[in-house]
Design a protein around this motif. Sequence first.
Motif, PDB file in Angstrom:
ATOM      1  N   UNK A  25      11.049 -18.328   9.636  1.00  0.00           N
ATOM      2  CA  UNK A  25       9.863 -17.731   9.053  1.00  0.00           C
ATOM      3  C   UNK A  25       9.626 -16.378   9.699  1.00  0.00           C
ATOM      4  N   UNK A  26       9.279 -15.391   8.900  1.00  0.00           N
ATOM      5  CA  UNK A  26       9.115 -14.029   9.401  1.00  0.00           C
ATOM      6  C   UNK A  26       7.702 -13.787   9.890  1.00  0.00           C
ATOM      7  N   UNK A  27       7.583 -12.829  10.778  1.00  0.00           N
ATOM      8  CA  UNK A  27       6.261 -12.335  11.138  1.00  0.00           C
ATOM      9  C   UNK A  27       5.690 -11.563   9.966  1.00  0.00           C
ATOM     10  N   UNK A  28       4.378 -11.341   9.918  1.00  0.00           N
ATOM     11  CA  UNK A  28       3.810 -10.571   8.807  1.00  0.00           C
ATOM     12  C   UNK A  28       4.495  -9.228   8.656  1.00  0.00           C
ATOM     13  N   UNK A  29       4.685  -8.806   7.412  1.00  0.00           N
ATOM     14  CA  UNK A  29       5.356  -7.551   7.111  1.00  0.00           C
ATOM     15  C   UNK A  29       4.333  -6.423   7.144  1.00  0.00           C
ATOM     16  N   UNK A  30       4.580  -5.420   7.928  1.00  0.00           N
ATOM     17  CA  UNK A  30       3.644  -4.309   8.040  1.00  0.00           C
ATOM     18  C   UNK A  30       4.125  -3.159   7.169  1.00  0.00           C
ATOM     19  N   UNK A  77      15.214   2.004  12.056  1.00  0.00           N
ATOM     20  CA  UNK A  77      13.885   1.516  12.390  1.00  0.00           C
ATOM     21  C   UNK A  77      13.984   0.367  13.381  1.00  0.00           C
ATOM     22  N   UNK A  78      13.145   0.360  14.401  1.00  0.00           N
ATOM     23  CA  UNK A  78      13.224  -0.697  15.427  1.00  0.00           C
ATOM     24  C   UNK A  78      12.696  -2.045  14.953  1.00  0.00           C
ATOM     25  N   UNK A  79      11.784  -2.043  13.964  1.00  0.00           N
ATOM     26  CA  UNK A  79      11.201  -3.294  13.510  1.00  0.00           C
ATOM     27  C   UNK A  79      12.235  -4.132  12.760  1.00  0.00           C
ATOM     28  N   UNK A  80      12.238  -5.436  12.956  1.00  0.00           N
ATOM     29  CA  UNK A  80      13.151  -6.296  12.192  1.00  0.00           C
ATOM     30  C   UNK A  80      12.871  -6.166  10.697  1.00  0.00           C
ATOM     31  N   UNK A 101      20.842 -11.264   5.461  1.00  0.00           N
ATOM     32  CA  UNK A 101      19.798 -10.558   4.718  1.00  0.00           C
ATOM     33  C   UNK A 101      19.666 -11.070   3.283  1.00  0.00           C
ATOM     34  N   UNK A 102      19.856 -12.373   3.105  1.00  0.00           N
ATOM     35  CA  UNK A 102      19.660 -13.016   1.808  1.00  0.00           C
ATOM     36  C   UNK A 102      18.358 -13.802   1.830  1.00  0.00           C
ATOM     37  N   UNK A 120       9.357  -4.589   0.985  1.00  0.00           N
ATOM     38  CA  UNK A 120      10.123  -4.535   2.223  1.00  0.00           C
ATOM     39  C   UNK A 120       9.389  -3.634   3.200  1.00  0.00           C
ATOM     40  N   UNK A 121       9.588  -3.875   4.480  1.00  0.00           N
ATOM     41  CA  UNK A 121       8.992  -2.986   5.476  1.00  0.00           C
ATOM     42  C   UNK A 121       9.928  -1.819   5.778  1.00  0.00           C
ATOM     43  N   UNK A 122      10.378  -1.196   4.693  1.00  0.00           N
ATOM     44  CA  UNK A 122      11.223  -0.018   4.777  1.00  0.00           C
ATOM     45  C   UNK A 122      10.813   0.957   3.679  1.00  0.00           C
TER      46      UNK A 122
END
Length: 265
Positions: A25-30, A77-80, A101-102, A120-122
Motif C-alpha cells: 500500500x502506498x503513502x498518500x500521493x502528493x 525526483x526523490x519521492x517514490x 511499476x504495474x 501520478x506524483x510526477x
Amino acid sequence: MRALKAIVIGGLLLSGAAPAAPVKELDPVHVNAMRNPEVKKYKAILAGLDTFDKYHGLAPAVGKLQFRLSARGKDEMPEPLAVRLAGDDGFRLPLALDAGNRFEVPRNAAALAAKSELELNRKRRAYRIEPDIRTPGLAANQRRLGDLRLECKVMIAIGKEEMPLWGVALVNGVLLRTDWCSFFGDETSTAYGGVAKEATFGSRAEAPLAQAVLIDGNRSALLEVSGSSFNVPIGNSTWSDDAIVELHFAGPPTGTAGETPRTAP
C-alpha cells in the motif's frame, strides 16, 4: 504510412519480466503542489476495463487488466513513484504499485461519482501509462500476439473516451473503419493504395532490442525494431492470437539472438 500512423497514435491519449514482487500500500500521493501532474480520466479508464472484458477472448489466460508506468526519460525526483484516484469532495483512493511499476484500477462507484482522475506524483508526460497484458507462463523475452491485440483495443478505447466526438469521427473516416486496431497490417485493405497492408503497430519492450521475430507454427517473420520498440501487424488476421513475438535484446549474446529466423513458407 507514417502520416497515417500518426493520425491514429495522435488520437490516443495513452501512449507499451521479471516476476513481480508483492504489492504494498502506498503513502498518500502528493500532487496538489505539482504543476501539471500526469492525469487520466477515470471514466476513460473504465472504458478500457469494459473493452478488456468484451475482448477477453484475445487473452483468455490473463485474469485482470493491469497498467504499467514507464518513464519517458530519467526520473530524478526523490519521492517514490505513486498513483491514486482523486476526485471531487476530497475523494482519494491510493493504488498499489508492484516492483515493475504495474498496477490495477478497480471499479469503484464512489470514484466515478466524484468524477475522479488517475493521478501520478510526477509532472505531465514524465511517464507513459499503458495497458500491460501478459499471458502467464511465457518467457521474459516473449510476447503473445493476442495480448498485444488486446492492449491495442484497450489503449484505443481509453483514447476514444478522452477524444471529442468529432475527433473520433475524423479518424473513423480516414481509416474507413471504427476498429482502429484492425488497420495495422490489414491484409485485405486497399485504402491509400494498400498502405494499410504495410502499417504495423508499435509496442515497447523493457530494454533496447537487437531483433524481434514473429513466430506462428512453422511460419515466421522478422519485425522492424527501433531502440526498445518493435512493430507488429496486429491487424493481419493470417497470424493467430497464439503467435509469439520473440524479443532478442541488445547486449551480450544469449545463444539465440544470432540465429537466422525461419521464413514463411
